[in-house]
Design a protein around this motif. Structure first.
Motif, PDB file in Angstrom:
ATOM      1  N   ILE A   1      -5.002  10.801   0.246  1.00  0.00           N
ATOM      2  CA  ILE A   1      -3.812  10.069   0.823  1.00  0.00           C
ATOM      3  C   ILE A   1      -2.516  10.659   0.551  1.00  0.00           C
ATOM      4  CG2 ILE A   1      -2.706   8.069   1.619  1.00  0.00           C
ATOM      5  CD1 ILE A   1      -5.337   6.505   1.147  1.00  0.00           C
ATOM      6  N   THR A   2      -1.355  10.825   1.258  1.00  0.00           N
ATOM      7  CA  THR A   2      -0.076  11.399   0.731  1.00  0.00           C
ATOM      8  C   THR A   2       0.838  10.548   1.207  1.00  0.00           C
ATOM      9  OG1 THR A   2       0.320  12.857   2.745  1.00  0.00           O
ATOM     10  CG2 THR A   2      -1.021  13.667   1.040  1.00  0.00           C
ATOM     11  N   GLY A   3       2.179  10.744   0.712  1.00  0.00           N
ATOM     12  CA  GLY A   3       3.202  10.043   1.379  1.00  0.00           C
ATOM     13  C   GLY A   3       3.366  10.146   2.670  1.00  0.00           C
ATOM     14  N   ASN A   4       3.285  11.182   3.217  1.00  0.00           N
ATOM     15  CA  ASN A   4       3.148  11.592   4.730  1.00  0.00           C
ATOM     16  C   ASN A   4       2.457  10.480   5.363  1.00  0.00           C
ATOM     17  OD1 ASN A   4       5.424  13.670   4.367  1.00  0.00           O
ATOM     18  ND2 ASN A   4       3.656  15.040   4.415  1.00  0.00           N
TER      19      ASN A   4
ATOM     20  N   ARG B   1       3.059   6.038  -5.569  1.00  0.00           N
ATOM     21  CA  ARG B   1       3.323   6.012  -6.928  1.00  0.00           C
ATOM     22  C   ARG B   1       1.725   6.419  -7.549  1.00  0.00           C
ATOM     23  NH1 ARG B   1       5.746   0.328  -8.637  1.00  0.00           N
ATOM     24  NH2 ARG B   1       4.973   1.174 -10.760  1.00  0.00           N
ATOM     25  N   TRP B   2       0.956   6.810  -6.821  1.00  0.00           N
ATOM     26  CA  TRP B   2      -0.363   7.071  -7.121  1.00  0.00           C
ATOM     27  C   TRP B   2      -0.454   7.922  -8.465  1.00  0.00           C
ATOM     28  CZ3 TRP B   2      -5.040   5.785  -7.937  1.00  0.00           C
ATOM     29  CH2 TRP B   2      -5.976   6.346  -8.145  1.00  0.00           C
ATOM     30  N   GLN B   3       0.156   9.101  -8.679  1.00  0.00           N
ATOM     31  CA  GLN B   3       0.099  10.067  -9.735  1.00  0.00           C
ATOM     32  C   GLN B   3       0.560   8.990 -11.140  1.00  0.00           C
ATOM     33  OE1 GLN B   3      -1.067  12.974  -9.872  1.00  0.00           O
ATOM     34  NE2 GLN B   3      -1.607  12.317  -7.926  1.00  0.00           N
TER      35      GLN B   3
ATOM     36  N   LEU C   1       0.909  -1.250   0.127  1.00  0.00           N
ATOM     37  CA  LEU C   1      -0.074  -0.074   0.013  1.00  0.00           C
ATOM     38  C   LEU C   1       0.952   1.132   0.051  1.00  0.00           C
ATOM     39  CD1 LEU C   1      -2.827   1.255  -0.038  1.00  0.00           C
ATOM     40  CD2 LEU C   1      -2.718   1.120   2.469  1.00  0.00           C
ATOM     41  N   PRO C   2       1.909   1.535   1.029  1.00  0.00           N
ATOM     42  CA  PRO C   2       2.686   2.605   0.985  1.00  0.00           C
ATOM     43  C   PRO C   2       3.428   2.885  -0.609  1.00  0.00           C
ATOM     44  CG  PRO C   2       3.149   1.489   2.761  1.00  0.00           C
ATOM     45  CD  PRO C   2       2.257   0.543   1.971  1.00  0.00           C
TER      46      PRO C   2
END
Length: 64
Positions: free
Chosen positions: A57-60, A22-24, A16-17
């Motif tokens: 959801i962000t990388g943070n 890599r969502w973009q 998931l992380p």
């Protein structure tokens, strides 16, 4: 060849992380799913909600 040697867009998602980070890269594909005529109304709503959630959801949020 190990996954690390592959170009980023050819590497499988590990977890998931990794997906969030890599969502973009994946977002255009998800948006493209909404254009498919084979999706019914409920399926379209689910995909839309998944996109909306992933956008928030962000990388943070996934970094330890």
């Amino acid at each position: 060849m190990t996954d690390d040697r592959l170009p980023r867009n050819e590497r499988p998602v590990r977890d998931l992380p990794d997906f969030v980070l890599r969502w973009q890269e994946f977002r255009p594909t998800a948006l493209g799913l909404l254009e498919r005529p084979v999706l019914d109304t409920e399926e379209r709503q689910v995909v839309n909600w998944l996109i909306l959630m992933a956008d928030k959801i962000t990388g943070n949020d996934v970094r330890g």
